[in-house]
Design a protein around this motif. Structure first.
Motif, PDB file in Angstrom:
ATOM      1  N   GLU A   1      -3.334  14.809  -1.117  1.00 45.15           N
ATOM      2  CA  GLU A   1      -3.172  15.453   0.180  1.00 45.15           C
ATOM      3  C   GLU A   1      -1.714  15.009   1.037  1.00 45.15           C
ATOM      4  OE1 GLU A   1      -4.329  17.322   2.356  1.00 45.15           O
ATOM      5  OE2 GLU A   1      -5.988  17.808   0.674  1.00 45.15           O
ATOM      6  N   SER A   2      -0.989  15.678   1.543  1.00 43.25           N
ATOM      7  CA  SER A   2       0.389  15.164   1.484  1.00 43.25           C
ATOM      8  C   SER A   2       0.752  14.911   3.061  1.00 43.25           C
ATOM      9  CB  SER A   2       1.585  17.455   1.368  1.00 43.25           C
ATOM     10  OG  SER A   2       1.323  17.405   2.386  1.00 43.25           O
ATOM     11  N   SER A   3      -0.245  15.232   3.545  1.00 43.46           N
ATOM     12  CA  SER A   3      -0.237  14.560   4.972  1.00 43.46           C
ATOM     13  C   SER A   3      -0.373  13.150   4.843  1.00 43.46           C
ATOM     14  CB  SER A   3      -1.288  15.227   6.300  1.00 43.46           C
ATOM     15  OG  SER A   3      -2.730  15.069   5.426  1.00 43.46           O
ATOM     16  N   THR A   4      -1.704  13.190   3.861  1.00 45.12           N
ATOM     17  CA  THR A   4      -1.600  11.372   3.824  1.00 45.12           C
ATOM     18  C   THR A   4      -1.261  10.731   3.237  1.00 45.12           C
ATOM     19  OG1 THR A   4      -4.600  12.462   3.499  1.00 45.12           O
ATOM     20  CG2 THR A   4      -3.559   9.998   1.964  1.00 45.12           C
ATOM     21  N   GLN A   5       0.267  11.202   2.700  1.00 43.97           N
ATOM     22  CA  GLN A   5       0.855  10.920   1.452  1.00 43.97           C
ATOM     23  C   GLN A   5       2.506  10.353   2.840  1.00 43.97           C
ATOM     24  OE1 GLN A   5       1.703   9.447  -0.376  1.00 43.97           O
ATOM     25  NE2 GLN A   5       0.027  10.226  -2.032  1.00 43.97           N
ATOM     26  N   GLU A   6       2.073  11.238   3.416  1.00 43.32           N
ATOM     27  CA  GLU A   6       3.651  11.255   5.260  1.00 43.32           C
ATOM     28  C   GLU A   6       3.106   9.770   5.633  1.00 43.32           C
ATOM     29  OE1 GLU A   6       4.267  14.269   7.347  1.00 43.32           O
ATOM     30  OE2 GLU A   6       4.525  15.400   5.857  1.00 43.32           O
ATOM     31  N   LEU A   7       1.793   9.835   5.727  1.00 44.56           N
ATOM     32  CA  LEU A   7       1.450   8.307   6.815  1.00 44.56           C
ATOM     33  C   LEU A   7       1.778   7.459   5.616  1.00 44.56           C
ATOM     34  CD1 LEU A   7      -0.825   8.247   9.122  1.00 44.56           C
ATOM     35  CD2 LEU A   7      -2.672   7.902   7.779  1.00 44.56           C
ATOM     36  N   LEU A   8       1.799   7.883   4.765  1.00 45.04           N
ATOM     37  CA  LEU A   8       0.979   6.352   3.598  1.00 45.04           C
ATOM     38  C   LEU A   8       3.004   5.753   3.977  1.00 45.04           C
ATOM     39  CD1 LEU A   8      -0.836   7.389   0.390  1.00 45.04           C
ATOM     40  CD2 LEU A   8      -0.632   4.805   2.047  1.00 45.04           C
ATOM     41  N   ASN A   9       3.869   6.430   3.831  1.00 46.95           N
ATOM     42  CA  ASN A   9       5.381   5.994   4.212  1.00 46.95           C
ATOM     43  C   ASN A   9       5.456   5.275   4.800  1.00 46.95           C
ATOM     44  OD1 ASN A   9       6.318   7.778   2.017  1.00 46.95           O
ATOM     45  ND2 ASN A   9       6.364   9.768   3.515  1.00 46.95           N
ATOM     46  N   GLU A  10       4.568   5.210   6.380  1.00 46.30           N
ATOM     47  CA  GLU A  10       4.557   4.731   7.293  1.00 46.30           C
ATOM     48  C   GLU A  10       3.721   3.080   7.150  1.00 46.30           C
ATOM     49  OE1 GLU A  10       7.056   4.838   9.395  1.00 46.30           O
ATOM     50  OE2 GLU A  10       7.009   6.511   8.599  1.00 46.30           O
ATOM     51  N   ALA A  11       3.039   3.104   6.071  1.00 45.93           N
ATOM     52  CA  ALA A  11       2.115   2.278   5.937  1.00 45.93           C
ATOM     53  C   ALA A  11       2.447   0.986   5.003  1.00 45.93           C
ATOM     54  CB  ALA A  11       0.458   2.334   4.760  1.00 45.93           C
ATOM     55  N   PRO A  12       1.440  -0.241   5.042  1.00 46.51           N
ATOM     56  CA  PRO A  12       2.219  -1.765   4.182  1.00 46.51           C
ATOM     57  C   PRO A  12       2.839  -0.922   3.315  1.00 46.51           C
ATOM     58  CG  PRO A  12       0.237  -2.289   5.679  1.00 46.51           C
ATOM     59  CD  PRO A  12       0.728  -0.742   6.018  1.00 46.51           C
ATOM     60  N   HIS A  13       3.720  -1.680   2.705  1.00 46.89           N
ATOM     61  CA  HIS A  13       3.583  -1.541   1.376  1.00 46.89           C
ATOM     62  C   HIS A  13       3.386  -2.162   0.326  1.00 46.89           C
ATOM     63  CE1 HIS A  13       5.854   1.830   2.636  1.00 46.89           C
ATOM     64  NE2 HIS A  13       5.735   2.600   1.859  1.00 46.89           N
ATOM     65  N   PHE A  14       2.633  -2.254  -0.853  1.00 43.99           N
ATOM     66  CA  PHE A  14       2.606  -3.075  -1.809  1.00 43.99           C
ATOM     67  C   PHE A  14       3.568  -4.406  -2.158  1.00 43.99           C
ATOM     68  CE2 PHE A  14       1.362  -4.946  -6.031  1.00 43.99           C
ATOM     69  CZ  PHE A  14       0.340  -6.023  -5.562  1.00 43.99           C
ATOM     70  N   HIS A  15       4.867  -3.806  -2.434  1.00 41.83           N
ATOM     71  CA  HIS A  15       5.931  -4.689  -2.459  1.00 41.83           C
ATOM     72  C   HIS A  15       6.311  -6.204  -1.771  1.00 41.83           C
ATOM     73  CE1 HIS A  15      10.333  -4.431  -4.657  1.00 41.83           C
ATOM     74  NE2 HIS A  15      10.641  -5.036  -3.678  1.00 41.83           N
ATOM     75  N   ASP A  16       6.231  -5.600  -0.644  1.00 45.01           N
ATOM     76  CA  ASP A  16       5.889  -6.449   0.878  1.00 45.01           C
ATOM     77  C   ASP A  16       5.073  -7.984   0.346  1.00 45.01           C
ATOM     78  OD1 ASP A  16       8.366  -5.285   1.486  1.00 45.01           O
ATOM     79  OD2 ASP A  16       7.192  -3.961   2.796  1.00 45.01           O
ATOM     80  N   TYR A  17       3.512  -7.571  -0.962  1.00 45.43           N
ATOM     81  CA  TYR A  17       2.810  -8.733  -0.834  1.00 45.43           C
ATOM     82  C   TYR A  17       2.890  -9.288  -2.145  1.00 45.43           C
ATOM     83  CZ  TYR A  17       0.857  -5.977   3.748  1.00 45.43           C
ATOM     84  OH  TYR A  17       0.567  -5.644   4.469  1.00 45.43           O
ATOM     85  N   ILE A  18       3.733  -8.717  -3.100  1.00 43.82           N
ATOM     86  CA  ILE A  18       2.753  -9.037  -4.096  1.00 43.82           C
ATOM     87  C   ILE A  18       3.258 -10.815  -4.202  1.00 43.82           C
ATOM     88  CG2 ILE A  18       5.364  -9.062  -5.270  1.00 43.82           C
ATOM     89  CD1 ILE A  18       4.421  -7.942  -7.724  1.00 43.82           C
ATOM     90  N   ASP A  19       3.047 -11.146  -4.898  1.00 43.54           N
ATOM     91  CA  ASP A  19       3.199 -12.295  -5.381  1.00 43.54           C
ATOM     92  C   ASP A  19       4.444 -13.331  -6.653  1.00 43.54           C
ATOM     93  OD1 ASP A  19       0.473 -11.735  -7.037  1.00 43.54           O
ATOM     94  OD2 ASP A  19       1.069 -12.949  -8.216  1.00 43.54           O
ATOM     95  N   ASP A  20       4.886 -14.050  -6.612  1.00 37.67           N
ATOM     96  CA  ASP A  20       5.370 -14.528  -7.560  1.00 37.67           C
ATOM     97  C   ASP A  20       5.719 -14.001  -8.945  1.00 37.67           C
ATOM     98  OD1 ASP A  20       7.695 -14.558  -4.966  1.00 37.67           O
ATOM     99  OD2 ASP A  20       8.030 -16.637  -5.347  1.00 37.67           O
ATOM    100  N   GLU A  21       4.864 -14.502  -9.035  1.00 32.72           N
ATOM    101  CA  GLU A  21       4.577 -15.418 -10.234  1.00 32.72           C
ATOM    102  C   GLU A  21       4.004 -13.571 -11.145  1.00 32.72           C
ATOM    103  OE1 GLU A  21       0.854 -17.451 -11.387  1.00 32.72           O
ATOM    104  OE2 GLU A  21       0.808 -16.525 -13.840  1.00 32.72           O
ATOM    105  N   SER A  22       3.339 -12.832 -10.485  1.00 34.31           N
ATOM    106  CA  SER A  22       2.961 -11.637 -10.430  1.00 34.31           C
ATOM    107  C   SER A  22       4.428 -10.874  -9.894  1.00 34.31           C
ATOM    108  CB  SER A  22       2.222 -10.867 -10.128  1.00 34.31           C
ATOM    109  OG  SER A  22       1.184 -11.253  -9.671  1.00 34.31           O
ATOM    110  N   ARG A  23       5.566 -11.230  -9.890  1.00 37.95           N
ATOM    111  CA  ARG A  23       6.448 -10.097  -9.727  1.00 37.95           C
ATOM    112  C   ARG A  23       7.427 -10.161 -11.182  1.00 37.95           C
ATOM    113  NH1 ARG A  23       9.055  -8.985  -5.088  1.00 37.95           N
ATOM    114  NH2 ARG A  23       8.688 -10.626  -4.408  1.00 37.95           N
TER     115      ARG A  23
END
Length: 428
Positions: A211-233
RNA sequence: GUGGAUGUAGCUCAGUUGGCAGAGCUCCGGAUUGUGAUUCCGGCGGUCGUGGGUUCAAGCCCCAUCAUCCACCCCA
């Protein structure tokens, strides 16, 4: 009386299809062997709890797609919906993961009670590969390179794309999920119906929403990029570097989420746009926690599974199946008269004894003309003829069916040598 | 589980406002002796998915049901 038919979504694989299955299986086995992987064979039925505990209680597979039934002694058994859980159970049960490294594969039917459609059946087949005891990204890279090699070998490499992602550690994923759910819960009204449902079942799946509306909403949502742990990165960066230097193209797809609960860190999918809605042809990832979760001593693990039906559909749509695969007979033998037939049995048996040639003897009678028609339809390159004339002179007639060459008579004693020479010349 | 399309010969499909069930392919036989593919002639083959209903009459209209396909969902 009503005819009995096959169970919905469970297909017979007919003789015109089995050569393609054999071809695919043979090529896959060759590639696996060239990497030193070993085959494991597991039962098709397991205790229901095995799948509940591994796949995840709230997944669709466990909630509504499993073929579960009671054994005569009251145990709850389930037709396996996937192979990884069984494989881990078998390895753990026999100590194969105890302080050791394993590289394994298996193939066979899986069962899910879904609505059938193209590339999706209730009994379907997977070829699965699982590795244990290796925690670095090197083995992740090996698995991906192995699949890439297979696509090249099968002529599918132009039709599939590699999507790659990391799900991070269980802790990082949990924190991300909590924040994502918190954010989306504030905007429930803007979510599509499916995603609203996923909010409580599998919130990470919402990232994948069409759903494009859902994807729009996700743009403002938290991004996993900011949560990933160092080891996994680091793990992911090293994997990407290994793939880069191996020349394997991939697309990092942050929305790639696997459906089964046990995945963490690396996940990947090979996707094609040639098969309609069922585009994933091979998928897998890392599941370092599963062995322990099923009661074993902790062991890192990565694996993937290929959908055999989907690969075959892809081979067919790309017309990538080599011609020889459908060729099953080299020589079609025809005898005229009872005496000739008795002699011909001896001749073809000797041919089979002394060569690798595939020889079919005409059985069932019919006119000579109709036998010749069958010889032609068989796809054989030569017809071998024996009648009274030949018997009198101790020869057989060899008639080419695929080329404009004259038939010739060959001394029966020299037949094998002659045919082997012809086919050997063909090989060069 | 939800939605849409489709079920007629072994296969692919026609079948008109409701009026005798059709074609092509396959298979079998024939076109002078033991020579296939092309051509010509003939033949085998159907409870029209199933069960009800409407009608003098149903492959066709109505209801139900089953199956297949495609998509959603989910996943390999």
């Amino acid at each position: 009386m009503a005819k009995i038919k096959a169970i919905r979504g469970m297909n017979d694989i007919l003789p015109d299809q089995t050569p393609i299955w054999q071809y695919l299986e043979t090529e896959v086995k060759r590639v696996l062997a060239s990497y030193g992987y070993s085959e494991l064979r597991m039962p098709i039925v397991e205790q229901t709890d095995l799948f509940k505990r591994s796949i995840g209680e709230v997944t669709d597979i466990v909630e509504k797609e499993m073929y579960t039934f009671e054994d005569r002694n009251g145990d709850s058994l389930t037709l396996r919906p996937e192979g990884t859980a069984s494989c881990v159970r078998a390895c753990e049960e026999h100590g194969l993961t105890f302080n050791q490294v394993q590289r394994l594969w298996y193939m066979g039917p899986m069962f899910r009670h879904e609505r059938p459609q193209k590339g999706r059946y209730r009994q379907f087949h997977q070829i699965g590969v699982e590795t244990f005891g290796m925690q670095g990204p090197d083995i992740d890279a090996e698995l991906i390179m192995m699949t890439a090699r297979l696509w090249r070998r099968l002529g599918l490499d132009q039709a599939v794309k590699l999507h790659l992602n990391t799900l991070g550690s269980a802790e990082a994923r949990a924190r991300f999920r909590d924040d994502l759910v918190a954010y989306l819960s504030e905007h429930v009204d803007k979510l599509d119906a499916d995603s609203q449902r996923r909010l409580s079942t599998n919130p990470l799946r919402i990232l994948d929403s069409k759903e494009s509306s859902t994807q729009e909403l996700l743009n403002e949502a938290p991004h996993f990029h900011d949560y990933i742990d160092d080891e996994s990165r680091h793990h992911f960066e090293q994997l990407c570097a290994l793939l880069d230097s191996a020349g394997i193209a991939y697309e990092v797809n942050a929305r790639l989420v696997r459906g089964l609960d046990y995945y963490g860190k690396t996940v990947f999918e090979w996707i094609t746009d040639q098969l309609g809605a069922q585009g994933t042809v091979c998928a897998g990832g890392r599941y370092d926690g599963l062995v322990e979760q099923l009661g074993g001593r902790p062991a890192p693990a990565v694996g993937f599974a290929m959908g055999v039906e989907r690969l075959i559909l892809l081979l067919e749509t790309l017309q990538a199946v080599p011609e020889y695969v459908h060729q099953k007979i080299d020589i079609y033998a025809i005898a005229m008269g009872d005496d000739a037939l008795a002699d011909m049995f001896g001749i073809v048996e000797q041919l089979r004894e002394e060569s690798e040639l595939r020889v079919q003897l005409h059985c069932g009678g019919g006119s000579f003309k109709s036998q010749m028609k069958k010889a032609d339809k068989s796809g054989a390159r030569y017809a071998l003829l024996l009648g009274d004339d030949e018997r009198r002179s101790g020869v057989v007639t060899l008639k080419p069916l695929r080329e404009a060459a004259d038939q010739k008579q060959i001394n029966t004693a020299a037949l094998t040598a002659e045919l082997v020479a012809i086919y050997a010349a063909e090989q060069e």
